[in-house]
Design an enzyme around this catalytic site. Structure first.
Site, PDB file in Angstrom:
ATOM      1  N   SER A  23       0.508  -1.270   0.102  1.00  0.00           N
ATOM      2  CA  SER A  23      -0.050  -0.195   0.252  1.00  0.00           C
ATOM      3  C   SER A  23       0.662   1.372  -0.124  1.00  0.00           C
ATOM      4  CB  SER A  23      -1.296   0.098   1.456  1.00  0.00           C
ATOM      5  OG  SER A  23       0.017   0.049   2.784  1.00  0.00           O
ATOM      6  N   CYS A  24       0.191   2.533  -0.436  1.00  0.00           N
ATOM      7  CA  CYS A  24       0.790   3.923  -0.616  1.00  0.00           C
ATOM      8  C   CYS A  24       1.244   3.646   0.707  1.00  0.00           C
ATOM      9  CB  CYS A  24       0.490   4.579  -1.169  1.00  0.00           C
ATOM     10  SG  CYS A  24       0.597   6.171  -1.565  1.00  0.00           S
TER      11      CYS A  24
END
Lengths: 214, 82, 214, 82
Positions: A23-24
């Site tokens: 995930s970012c």
């Protein structure tokens, strides 16, 4: 068109980054580190969701890199090309969250050949600024509708043709009001976009997450 | 090679566009790229080959340019001093 | 200003309602019941979240009451003053949920110095009504953009200056199209807002939760 | 003290604004506050001191007022009957 496509495939990829399942800001950080390490060249970042595509692409564009995106099965491949002149962005990494809506994104409704009231000369200048800046804006609109005098922007001889075609090439859908073209006797002169009817236009407006009327 | 010319005011841009198009020079009005700091929101884009002719024409018209920037295909740019 | 502030503190509070820990519509219902029981006077409603502040305030305003809000630690106190002339709203209680988006709220795009087509005289009257009513609206827009003739509203001599400045003081961001000011030779006459360029304006439009074009 | 004058029609408001500004009286056009019931969406705001002069001027112009409301700084208001 075919030859351009062939050229694209001949790109030498210097490195591949696997950002799947992450995930970012992780895929962005990995991209950043790789770009900082290399002089110039092309890397491919594989991610498995659209927000990651957006986040990586935005970072790369802000760093002066060229960005191309393609789908491969369930994954997306962001091809980032760093030039000698690219400067890896020092700005804080922006994580755009998963789009909340399953909707149809932003629709821009263009009802005139100028923007705003007052001076048409100025209004035409404002319109000329619109399309190139839309191309760089984030999130990008997904659809443009041209009605009444706006339809004239999409026909032969229009100074906006190149800019609108560029938007279309980037995947933005262009709809031109068919009745408007018909009214101005321009139906066979239309050079960009899809000729559209009232039902379709109204449907696009109601299903958009947001309509920006110009 | 793209060349971008900036002006101090939108009125100069508009005048330059009119004059240069009349002279048949291939130019385009564009929003001034973010990277270039300019007082004016629009700029003129042209090819490198046209620059000297543009300088002459605009000089005669007293339509003073603010800056000339050279952009390479990769998006890099440099200001061209004269 | 100080004296007004002192006067405010002298308000006699007839009743306090504790709406902490309660979810909508409960604090609103309690407010409604209390307002219906009393002739005129002031009540204070204590709540612990912003949506509750909004919901209670909206109901009170719709009932013709005056509303003031202040923070006290982690809580909010909504001061509702009922006048002899207030009429407790019979409308259904609206529960506005927690704002879903972390986004950029409402942007109002003002492209002219009048509102609508038909009569410019009427259109100017409508524009004069816009800013004071925006100030009272809930939710308030977060950003205003002025383009083409709209840019003239933000410059020296504009009858709208006071109203627009008031919006700015309340935290609403004001953006004025720099090229438009330049075009009208008004760049050094601008009195309110930030001079903005095309990239910024387009970005504001696409990142808004909603754009209201005037 | 703020004083708000309402009218039966927007035409009266516009006429009153024109006439009063010509006379140099400090007035402001505002949307009629929510609290005041009025047929007309716009009203004129002025200071208390100007009211008598305004009454005279508008009376001469046959520009009939609908109501005059006095607002205190706390937002309270009362109608002023005459």
């Amino acid at each position: 068109m075919v030859s351009i496509d062939l050229m694209r495939r001949e790109v030498i990829v210097n490195k591949r980054i696997d950002g799947r399942g992450l995930s970012c800001p992780k895929p962005v950080v990995m991209t950043k580190n790789t770009l900082e390490e290399m002089e110039a060249g092309t890397i491919e970042v594989i991610v498995d969701n659209k927000p990651a595509v957006e986040n990586v692409s935005r970072f790369a564009r802000n760093s002066g890199c060229e960005v191309k995106v393609r789908e491969e099965g369930k994954n997306f491949i962001v091809e980032v090309t760093k030039r000698e002149t690219s400067e890896v962005s020092k700005e804080e990494i922006v994580c755009q969250v998963e789009p909340q809506k399953t909707g149809k994104g932003i629709t821009v409704l263009i009802e005139s050949d100028t923007i705003g009231e007052g001076s048409d000369e100025l209004g035409a200048i404002l319109m000329r600024a619109l399309f190139p800046t839309l191309l760089e804006a984030s999130p990008r609109p997904q659809r443009l509708i041209f009605m009444n005098n706006g339809a004239k922007l999409a026909v032969e001889g229009s100074i906006y043709l190149d800019d609108i075609s560029k938007l279309e090439k980037e995947g933005i859908e262009i709809f031109v009001c068919g009745t408007c073209l018909d009214f101005f006797n321009l139906k066979d002169k239309v050079k960009v976009g899809k000729i559209s009817n009232f039902f379709e236009i109204t449907q696009i407006l109601v299903e958009a997450d947001k309509v920006i009327t110009i | 090679m793209r060349q971008i010319i900036t002006f101090a005011s939108i009125h100069f841009v508009m005048k330059a566009e009119k004059v240069l198009k009349k002279e048949g020079i291939d130019i385009r009005l564009i929003p001034t790229p973010r990277k270039i700091s300019s007082d004016c929101g629009m700029a003129i884009e042209t090819h490198y080959e046209n620059i000297e002719r543009i300088k002459t024409i605009l000089g005669n018209q007293k339509c003073s340019m603010d800056g000339i920037y050279r952009f390479d295909e990769k998006g890099g740019y440099s200001e061209q001093k004269d």
